[in-house]
Design an enzyme around this catalytic site. Sequence first.
Site, mmCIF file in Angstrom:
data_model
loop_
_atom_site.group_PDB
_atom_site.id
_atom_site.type_symbol
_atom_site.label_atom_id
_atom_site.label_comp_id
_atom_site.label_asym_id
_atom_site.label_seq_id
_atom_site.Cartn_x
_atom_site.Cartn_y
_atom_site.Cartn_z
ATOM 1 N N ASP A 201 6.386 12.274 -44.267
ATOM 2 C CA ASP A 201 6.202 10.971 -43.639
ATOM 3 C C ASP A 201 4.838 10.401 -44.054
ATOM 4 O O ASP A 201 4.035 11.080 -44.707
ATOM 5 C CB ASP A 201 6.273 11.155 -42.116
ATOM 6 C CG ASP A 201 6.363 9.848 -41.358
ATOM 7 O OD1 ASP A 201 6.706 8.820 -41.967
ATOM 8 O OD2 ASP A 201 6.091 9.863 -40.140
ATOM 9 N N GLU A 204 3.221 6.424 -47.976
ATOM 10 C CA GLU A 204 3.190 5.209 -48.808
ATOM 11 C C GLU A 204 2.025 5.179 -49.820
ATOM 12 O O GLU A 204 2.196 4.525 -50.843
ATOM 13 C CB GLU A 204 3.153 3.975 -47.908
ATOM 14 C CG GLU A 204 4.458 3.661 -47.215
ATOM 15 C CD GLU A 204 4.764 4.633 -46.069
ATOM 16 O OE1 GLU A 204 5.948 4.833 -45.750
ATOM 17 O OE2 GLU A 204 3.815 5.218 -45.515
#
Length: 596
Positions: A201, A204
């Site tokens: 997770d 990005e």
Amino acid sequence: VEVILQPTPALTWVSTGGILDLYIFLGPDPQSVIRQYLQIIGYPMMPPYWSLGFHLCRWGYTTTNTTRKVAQRMHDENFPMDVQWNDLDYANKRRVFTFDPWRFGDLPEMVEEFHKRGMKYILILDPGISSTSTPGTYSPFDDGLKRDVFIKNATGQILIGKVWPGPTAFPDFTNPDTRQWWEDCIRDFHSKVPVDGLWIDMNEPASFVQGSVEGCPDSDLENPPYTPSVVGGRLNSGTLCMSARQKMSFHYNLHNLYGLTEAYATHSALLKIRRKRPFVLSRSSFPGIGRFSGVWTGDVRSDWEQLRFSIPAVLQFSLFGVPLVGADTCGFGGNTTEELCVRWMQLGAFYPFMRNHNDKPNAPQEPYVFGQRAQAAMRSALYLRYSLLPFLYTLFHHAHASAETVARPLFMEFPNDPNSRTIDKQFLWGSSLLISPVLEQGAVELAAYLPPATWYMFTGFTTLWQFLLLPAPLDTINVHVREGHIIPQQEPALTTTASRNNPFFLIVALSAGGWARGDLFWDDGESVDTFEMQNYCYVIFTSQVVSNPLKLNGALDSLVLGGLQVFGVPSPPRYILANGEKVRDFTYRTDTKVSF
């Protein structure tokens, strides 16, 4: 890059820079376009069989005992579930590769308990490595410093951002030394906590400060001539400085690749450590990530709009070569309602990847917390999914071996049908199952479209292609079988470990000409490269209901056909043969034209 569709029609591309290599795939049909695209970026990985079962997670399972009780309650209430997850609650001071000695001190024992029950266990793994622990007390950072694995700022110092544990350094996965360090960290943790997969997770990469705790230099990389409409208005908003240095280039050139490079490193590490088919789930994505990971659609809200949007999101990832995809059923942010959660679980039963995941402050949404009617509807949806797992697994084999899609937009299968081109509230599994979920609050019937074919309800009643209104009470999700197809099923159980030992069943949906075809890919469900090493069995079924094994091994010994339903039989059969002998106990219904 921003891409704008002009009314001409034309596309306008606006880029932050770099070299653009344009590929144009000409088809001639949609499936050919996808196959040509995947020949460039790579075919998707074959997931482990158990990963197609139901997954349950929440940020807020604060102890091992809480986590145990959730899994036990699911079992006691007869809800199928294969995988229990933990969010960051497990970690000591929210530092990855640790577990809290007070609240999760017996985490290794809990995982082994799950394994003995035929279940699997997954936990979250963020890329941010805490940088403020006392030297000598947190080996991932200490060892990472020695091995020079972290992203640097413009002056050559380690770039420090801020994520859940506080100030953090970020691994540079374009560096081979980093990938080896990452593998070593996972190996050390896995030796204590034998996880079955990893959830990557915040990759990005996400940061709670703009660029770094020290800001970013005033440079062309941070302030390019053109900035797309990103949240915050700057390329370094919520992430790293664009001038940060990685092994391969500046972060400006590599930002969108971060999740892909982490997925590759994580997949490779799990493969070497577990020597079984890896399971990785990533939030960030990039073309080619389907070779290494599944993807979920991020932190969706618990509302009806997000329920509807999840269908085109899942279908888009399918077209992008990521068939293992789903949205958090019942939503992640905000409080769900009983009706919304029922409808989302019914739709989620037909996501290729199905996980119920909930944020910490929200009302609970495990299936067992709702009323008995809602529980029964959710249980029915889960059992339907589990019964169809052999069919779903076979679709994943075709995606892995020949770049077919699993969850499929209607236009992929009916490219010449104008009505199919604009539908994003229904979808297909493969070419033969049509799923028509309820997506509106309070609805007890559903406006649906059946593309050009004869379609059978699971009861056997037939419907020709048309727009129509389908009954859809709370306990119902409408699923239709396309004529000319055979669907392999298996008697469901509470885990795939148990269900894989159960008898198989077939739904045979005859065409008007009396023919049907289907297939089954079967292996042990978790060994690496079974297709490539020819360690599997593949069975083709024809309308004469004679199974023709094309590739056999010992796995076929456990496959037992427990029964079948034949849809579209025009008149009562005179007799049915099984293994050359007449079957005495069979039934024919004149109202539905079904023999079973």
